[in-house]
Design a protein around this motif. Structure first.
Motif, mmCIF file in Angstrom:
data_model
loop_
_atom_site.group_PDB
_atom_site.id
_atom_site.type_symbol
_atom_site.label_atom_id
_atom_site.label_comp_id
_atom_site.label_asym_id
_atom_site.label_seq_id
_atom_site.Cartn_x
_atom_site.Cartn_y
_atom_site.Cartn_z
ATOM 1 N N VAL A 20 0.958 -1.203 -0.094
ATOM 2 C CA VAL A 20 -0.104 0.030 -0.144
ATOM 3 C C VAL A 20 0.933 1.031 -0.105
ATOM 4 N N TYR A 21 0.270 2.294 -0.480
ATOM 5 C CA TYR A 21 0.899 3.668 -0.285
ATOM 6 C C TYR A 21 0.485 4.234 0.933
ATOM 7 N N ALA A 22 1.483 4.625 1.927
ATOM 8 C CA ALA A 22 1.082 5.286 3.102
ATOM 9 C C ALA A 22 1.723 6.681 3.185
ATOM 10 N N ARG A 23 1.254 7.550 4.004
ATOM 11 C CA ARG A 23 1.740 8.805 4.211
ATOM 12 C C ARG A 23 1.602 9.175 5.925
ATOM 13 N N THR A 24 2.916 9.546 6.094
ATOM 14 C CA THR A 24 3.199 9.952 7.762
ATOM 15 C C THR A 24 3.853 11.265 7.627
ATOM 16 N N ASP A 25 3.818 12.048 8.753
ATOM 17 C CA ASP A 25 4.666 13.193 8.925
ATOM 18 C C ASP A 25 6.139 13.222 8.444
ATOM 19 N N GLU A 26 6.689 11.973 8.342
ATOM 20 C CA GLU A 26 7.917 11.581 7.843
ATOM 21 C C GLU A 26 8.093 11.511 6.448
ATOM 22 N N GLY A 27 6.951 11.342 5.611
ATOM 23 C CA GLY A 27 7.058 11.389 4.283
ATOM 24 C C GLY A 27 5.973 10.192 3.802
ATOM 25 N N CYS A 28 6.112 9.923 2.262
ATOM 26 C CA CYS A 28 5.176 9.134 1.706
ATOM 27 C C CYS A 28 6.104 7.979 1.012
ATOM 28 N N PHE A 29 5.520 6.792 0.923
ATOM 29 C CA PHE A 29 6.137 5.684 0.585
ATOM 30 C C PHE A 29 5.264 4.434 0.346
ATOM 31 N N VAL A 30 5.642 3.588 -0.239
ATOM 32 C CA VAL A 30 4.903 2.274 -0.404
ATOM 33 C C VAL A 30 5.573 1.109 0.315
ATOM 34 N N MET A 31 4.824 0.406 1.025
ATOM 35 C CA MET A 31 5.245 -0.488 2.422
ATOM 36 C C MET A 31 4.489 -1.716 1.998
ATOM 37 N N ARG A 32 5.059 -2.878 2.583
ATOM 38 C CA ARG A 32 4.329 -4.155 2.613
ATOM 39 C C ARG A 32 2.965 -3.909 3.474
ATOM 40 N N ALA A 33 1.989 -4.463 3.199
ATOM 41 C CA ALA A 33 0.558 -4.364 3.963
ATOM 42 C C ALA A 33 0.690 -5.295 5.048
ATOM 43 N N ARG A 34 1.506 -6.201 5.064
ATOM 44 C CA ARG A 34 1.696 -7.243 6.334
ATOM 45 C C ARG A 34 2.884 -7.102 6.928
ATOM 46 N N CYS A 35 2.685 -7.427 8.185
ATOM 47 C CA CYS A 35 3.932 -7.418 9.306
ATOM 48 C C CYS A 35 4.995 -8.385 8.950
ATOM 49 N N PRO A 36 6.331 -7.759 8.936
ATOM 50 C CA PRO A 36 7.356 -8.819 8.542
ATOM 51 C C PRO A 36 7.348 -10.132 9.717
ATOM 52 N N GLU A 46 -0.556 1.708 13.901
ATOM 53 C CA GLU A 46 -0.349 3.329 14.424
ATOM 54 C C GLU A 46 0.992 3.529 14.780
ATOM 55 N N LEU A 47 1.465 4.811 14.800
ATOM 56 C CA LEU A 47 2.895 5.239 14.820
ATOM 57 C C LEU A 47 3.054 5.126 16.360
ATOM 58 N N ALA A 48 4.118 4.727 16.642
ATOM 59 C CA ALA A 48 4.666 4.445 18.054
ATOM 60 C C ALA A 48 4.846 6.022 18.705
ATOM 61 N N PRO A 49 4.719 6.127 19.767
ATOM 62 C CA PRO A 49 4.901 7.703 20.553
ATOM 63 C C PRO A 49 5.951 8.352 19.667
ATOM 64 N N GLU A 50 7.209 7.710 19.662
ATOM 65 C CA GLU A 50 8.337 8.623 19.024
ATOM 66 C C GLU A 50 8.314 8.888 17.686
ATOM 67 N N ARG A 51 7.139 8.309 16.825
ATOM 68 C CA ARG A 51 6.376 8.587 15.580
ATOM 69 C C ARG A 51 7.585 8.160 14.476
ATOM 70 N N ASN A 52 8.624 7.185 14.892
ATOM 71 C CA ASN A 52 9.296 6.870 13.954
ATOM 72 C C ASN A 52 9.346 5.271 13.489
ATOM 73 N N ARG A 53 8.184 4.536 14.063
ATOM 74 C CA ARG A 53 8.040 3.242 14.010
ATOM 75 C C ARG A 53 6.449 2.970 13.964
#
Length: 106
Positions: A20-36, A46-53
């Motif tokens: 899927v195509y995702a958008r966050t405060d850190e930018g836009c990107f294509v990512m796997r829709a399933r957890c690795p 959801e974004l973790a509190p530190e917003r980088n995961r």
């Protein structure tokens, strides 16, 4: 492969793997829709509190946004995104829909 950034065909399924195509405060990107880790619905993370995961909704494993942004080369143009996916060029490809969490819908 080119697919929609939102709506009915917002998910590219390549060789059985959804992206899927995702958008966050850190930018836009294509990512796997399933957890690795266990295949959970990472597109609902959801974004973790530190917003980088991203935090997997199934088992709370955290996945690095930096790593996700680097996995799939992609370019957005208007309402579509073109991405280069791993695997063989003749792999089965289809379009579908995956809802996105509020944190990934930008």
């Amino acid at each position: 492969m080119t697919f929609s950034v939102a709506g009915r065909n917002n998910c590219a399924v390549v060789a059985g793997e959804p992206y899927v195509y995702a958008r966050t405060d850190e930018g836009c990107f294509v990512m796997r829709a399933r957890c690795p880790h266990r295949g959970g619905p990472l597109h609902l993370a959801e974004l973790a509190p530190e917003r980088n995961r991203l935090v997997c909704p199934w088992h709370e494993r955290r996945t690095s946004l930096t790593r996700l942004r680097q996995e799939i080369p992609a370019v957005r143009s208007g309402d579509t995104v073109t991405a280069v996916f791993p695997g063989r060029p003749d792999a089965g490809v289809s379009l579908g829909h995956r809802p996105l969490s509020v944190d990934l819908a930008g």
